[in-house]
Design an enzyme around this catalytic site. Structure first.
Site, PDB file in Angstrom:
ATOM      1  N   ASN A   1      60.119  54.907  54.038  1.00  0.00           N
ATOM      2  CA  ASN A   1      59.072  53.927  53.742  1.00  0.00           C
ATOM      3  C   ASN A   1      59.470  52.473  53.930  1.00  0.00           C
ATOM      4  O   ASN A   1      58.600  51.620  54.088  1.00  0.00           O
ATOM      5  CB  ASN A   1      58.572  54.113  52.302  1.00  0.00           C
ATOM      6  N   TYR A   2      60.764  52.165  53.885  1.00  0.00           N
ATOM      7  CA  TYR A   2      61.165  50.766  53.880  1.00  0.00           C
ATOM      8  C   TYR A   2      62.075  50.363  55.035  1.00  0.00           C
ATOM      9  O   TYR A   2      62.006  49.246  55.518  1.00  0.00           O
ATOM     10  CB  TYR A   2      61.836  50.422  52.543  1.00  0.00           C
ATOM     11  N   ILE A   3      62.966  51.244  55.466  1.00  0.00           N
ATOM     12  CA  ILE A   3      63.826  50.927  56.606  1.00  0.00           C
ATOM     13  C   ILE A   3      63.064  51.235  57.886  1.00  0.00           C
ATOM     14  O   ILE A   3      62.556  52.342  58.060  1.00  0.00           O
ATOM     15  CB  ILE A   3      65.138  51.741  56.544  1.00  0.00           C
TER      16      ILE A   3
ATOM     17  N   ASP B   1      54.547  54.402  49.303  1.00  0.00           N
ATOM     18  CA  ASP B   1      55.882  54.693  48.778  1.00  0.00           C
ATOM     19  C   ASP B   1      55.938  56.110  48.242  1.00  0.00           C
ATOM     20  O   ASP B   1      54.960  56.653  47.771  1.00  0.00           O
ATOM     21  CB  ASP B   1      56.233  53.739  47.627  1.00  0.00           C
TER      22      ASP B   1
END
Length: 909
Positions: free
Chosen positions: A866-868, A138
């Site tokens: 980092n997340y999508i 992250d």
């Protein structure tokens, strides 16, 4: 309070938390003190802003003054029931309000009978280093909690509603997305959806092998993954090749003397990354060490109490670390930073023989306030200025020399394929800064020596030589490792690794697996949510804590959290929440306030499920007090083992990726952006912002935000002024237009007054002067590089005549109030065309400004990178014909090459 649900119920062993425990006691309960048995029934002012500071209210219904409560400070509870010690307890019976009552196993008793096996003095869990610390990639969600600047009055966009907690804005939308996800995954994955957690016996042993059902689902997912990239198989390979050859053939025929290597599409090769062996052959040239320290000139010295000091080069270097960063006031004025630096500095002084004055007498440096590092700062600042002012040609030459020296280290041969190395430079010595409120900020990061570095390389490859007079700590041939070199830094004892670059096959495969794991979770999420909702009322404390933790991680994107040693930063996550980190506000509001990852403060208020609220109230029951852990029967390791029972490899952090990617996928299906590229980009950012808000990816408003918004506003205002000038030129060419179009068409905007016009004209004149100067210098540098004569200063003077003419023109306009027509052959039609172009620029810039203002408190980058799933961004660009460069920088395009090339516009998460 008369409600039974709010009365602290005593267990048989005297623990008033309503839960049965495996611990029994043979000692009578300690004497109850009235002041310990009751709490003030505080209240919270409505509308309080959580960003202003900690909530000052107590838990309103935490205790009942009429109940017998044990509040002995010596008996802080910290037991964790083992698998063999679990004692179940039941819900209250005989009432229609079963769900509203706290848990009881035994009736409330004034004098509970003793249980011989209880250790009444059991201490709470001590902090230990976690067994499997998370290694999330992250990016920080925000900066440290400094005071934020107010938005500029000239900022573009609607007024910020940041006083409303942003997680509340889209909570209903998140619930709809979750329901849709559950419905969509019911039919295609019946086996996966009905997968149940194994029996408790299996939980205690952990899961090392995949359950058969999960294997089937995983295999099915793998087949889907293998098939999906075929839609992008028409993507052309690198120039110079015909159609793409099969993957295996590519790997065999690569590097056989042809001019250009054929593109290796590893994401279409299902055999890659399945086993634990990461490479067969590995060659590289080691690491680059920072240059040795260059002592300061003899006339540049640190002062102590006004006296210049002579220091050993090692001590002088450490003093230079502090002196060189005096302009970083947020660090050097931090008392913790000062204390830690001075402690290490004194140790270095002691080790190197101390400090001496100009006569050679020893000086005892013991008071930081008497230290003066300004001479060192001024020297380094002059050096930095000198470097900044170097001619561009000289900067280019120095960079070329540096690149040539580092070229051998930039690439390695990984299984015969050339791969770029990421961080091949060893970190130079400096002062540790850390993020947030790190307790070790200011400590000296010592110079890393070759004797500290372990090299990982192939058995048959030549080992890179260490610097002369040194040796490597160790040379390994770890084929399961993806690192090339490693060492341990002295601040936190963390290991630093030299890895491949972000655009390498190995890194890409890591990202690919991460997002595929999140995609796989969608087939299990309904069953997981169903189970944790059920287990929120489980009879076993440990199961109830697991369910509550998974609920918080899934619904509010909390990190799992790892236990910390006493010498580490006091950061926490869900499993390591302390008593003081959670404030309860009936009927169902919970305030979290703690330092999260990178010591960034997490301070939010959430509306939670009523049962979750009751559970947290139970977990906080006395004798727990500040410093005790909320989830005292749970660790991150145990939680992740529990989750892996549902799906192989499932950990708490996968929920964050899944929730972000699935939400973005759902929003993209509903989108149909039209208009210009900036408008489409804003539509994507709006969706990204919703994801960031739902997943709690917030950041502190940057200190430069207000200034940036003001600059954008001024630029837009300048374009509007330019548009007005063009309209005045139209009138100068054809005065009758005022009657045809109306006088209002030619009026200047109300916020543009004479004073602003004068300032803006001066800005335009200076801007033109700088442009001419830069162009002149650049042309001279080019001539010098080609060995030709440079232009003389007279040429520059002639070019500057245009600036003088501009000044005169503005002066005449201000006197007469009339704008002169510019350019040859100017017509009304040409001016109208230019006005239309300006209006388009104004619209585009206004959209960008509103977008920037809307995103000031949301970390879009954290979500997007980092997340999508990056394939969703690639789908958006292909579906709505937006350049990928609008979302991914060059580095990110290289990092996510697999995502961009492996999907078409119809791909779904």
């Amino acid at each position: 309070m008369s409600s039974e649900e709010d009365t602290p119920l005593m267990k048989a062993n005297g623990r008033p938390n309503g839960l049965a425990s495996s611990e029994n006691t043979s000692q009578p309960p300690p004497e109850v003190k009235m002041e310990d048995a009751t709490e003030a029934n505080g209240s919270v002012e409505p509308g309080i802003s959580l960003r202003s500071g900690p909530v000052k209210s107590e838990d309103a219904e935490m205790e009942d003054a009429g109940a017998d409560v044990i509040a002995s400070g010596s008996n802080k509870r910290k037991s964790r029931a083992s698998a063999s010690q679990k004692i179940s307890y039941a819900e209250s019976e005989g009432s229609g309000e079963e769900e509203d009552k706290p848990l009881v196993r035994y009736a409330l008793q004034r004098n509970p009978p003793p249980f011989p096996n209880c250790d009444a003095n059991k201490r709470r869990r001590t902090s230990v280093k976690h067994e499997d610390p998370e290694t999330d990639d992250d990016v920080p969600l925000g900066a440290n909690g400094r005071k934020l600047p107010k938005a500029s009055e000239t900022a573009i966009g609607d007024e910020s509603d940041s006083d409303v907690p942003i997680e509340k804005k889209l909570i209903d939308e998140k619930k709809k997305v979750q329901l849709r996800a559950e419905k969509e995954t019911e039919s295609p994955q019946k086996n996966a959806a009905t997968a149940k957690a194994p029996a408790k016996k299996q939980q205690t042993n952990g899961v090392k092998k995949e359950p058969s059902k999960a294997k089937a689902a995983s295999s099915k997912t793998s087949k889907q993954v293998k098939k999906e990239p075929e839609s992008a198989s028409s993507t052309p390979v690198k120039k110079g090749k015909g159609k793409a050859a099969p993957v295996k053939q590519e790997s065999e025929e690569a590097d056989e003397g042809e001019g250009e290597e054929e593109e290796y599409r590893w994401w279409e090769d299902p055999t890659k990354g399945d086993g634990t062996i990461k490479w067969t052959t590995l060659e590289h040239n080691g690491v680059v060490f920072p240059p040795p320290y260059e002592p300061l000139p003899k006339d540049v010295k640190m002062k102590y109490d006004g006296l210049p000091l002579t220091l050993h080069p090692e001590a002088e270097e450490v003093a230079g670390f502090f002196g060189g960063m005096l302009n970083s006031t947020q660090n050097v004025e931090n008392p913790v930073f000062q204390k830690n630096f001075f402690m290490d500095f004194k140790e270095v002084l002691k080790k190197t023989g101390g400090a001496r004055d100009h006569k050679g007498n020893k000086v005892d440096v013991k008071d930081f306030s008497k230290c003066d590092f300004r001479p060192i700062f001024e020297y380094y600042e002059a050096q930095r200025a000198e470097k900044r002012n170097l001619p561009a040609a000289e900067k280019k030459r120095l960079k070329a020399e540096k690149d040539a020296q580092e070229a051998p280290y930039q690439y390695c041969l990984w299984d015969g394929r050339k791969q770029k190395v990421g961080n091949f430079r060893v970190e130079p010595p400096a002062l540790f800064r850390g993020r947030g409120e790190h307790p070790r900020t200011g400590r000296v990061k010592r110079r890393v020596q070759p004797e500290q570095i372990t090299i990982n390389i192939g058995k048959d490859a030549p080992v890179p030589p260490p610097p002369e007079g040194h040796r490597w700590k160790e040379v390994k041939h770890d084929q399961e490792g993806t690192w090339l070199a490693m060492w341990q830094e002295n601040i936190n004892g963390n290991y630093k690794y030299v890895m491949l670059a972000a655009n390498s096959d190995i890194k890409g495969q890591s990202d690919y697996k991460k997002f595929e794991k999140a995609r796989e979770l969608k087939h299990y999420i309904k069953n997981i949510r169903k189970d944790y909702q059920k287990n929120l009322k489980n009879e076993l404390m440990v199961e109830r804590q697991k369910a509550t933790a998974v609920y918080l991680i899934d619904q509010f994107a909390l990190r799992a959290g790892n236990e910390k040693g006493e010498d580490e930063a006091e950061t926490v996550g869900c499993c390591s929440l302390k008593y003081e980190n959670v404030t309860l506000k009936p009927p169902n509001k919970v305030v979290f306030d703690f330092l999260g990852k990178d010591s960034i403060r997490f301070h939010e208020e959430f509306d939670v499920d009523p049962q979750v609220f009751k559970n947290l109230k139970i977990f906080k029951k006395p004798p727990k007090r500040e410093g005790d852990e909320i989830f005292d029967r749970l660790t991150t390791t145990a939680l992740n083992k529990h989750l892996s029972n549902y799906m192989p490899g499932l950990t708490a952090k996968v929920f964050r990726t899944y929730n972000a990617s699935y939400t973005m996928s759902t929003l993209l299906k509903e989108m149909n952006p039209t208009g210009t590229i900036p408008e489409k980009v804003k539509a994507y950012n709006d969706a990204n912002r919703k994801v960031a808000i739902l997943c709690n990816h917030k950041r502190t408003v940057g200190a430069s935000h207000a200034n940036q918004m003001e600059k954008m506003s001024e630029r837009i205002k300048g374009l509007r002024y330019q548009k007005w000038r063009l309209k005045q030129m139209m009138l100068a060419l054809e005065p009758s237009l005022k009657k045809k179009k109306g006088s209002a068409y030619f009026d200047i905007d109300e916020d543009i007054d004479d004073e602003w016009i004068t300032e803006h004209q001066a800005f335009l004149v200076e801007e033109q002067r700088q442009k001419i100067q830069k162009k002149f210098d650049k042309e001279n540098e080019k001539l010098a590089a080609e060995g030709q004569k440079e232009m003389k200063a007279k040429e520059l003077e002639e070019r500057m005549e245009a600036v003088k003419e501009m000044e005169k023109k503005f002066s005449r306009e201000n006197k007469t109030g009339k704008v002169e027509v510019e350019g040859k052959g100017t017509t009304v039609e040409k001016l109208e065309t230019n006005i239309a172009k300006l209006e388009q620029r104004i619209d585009n810039m206004s959209v960008q400004a509103r977008d920037k203002e809307d995103n000031k408190e949301v970390a879009l980058g954290t979500s997007k990178i980092n997340y999508i799933d990056p394939r969703l961004t690639a789908v958006f660009t292909k579906r709505f014909d937006v350049p990928i460069e609008k979302f991914f920088s060059k580095a990110l395009r290289e990092k996510f090459e697999w995502a961009i090339k492996s999907v078409d516009e119809d791909w779904e998460f």
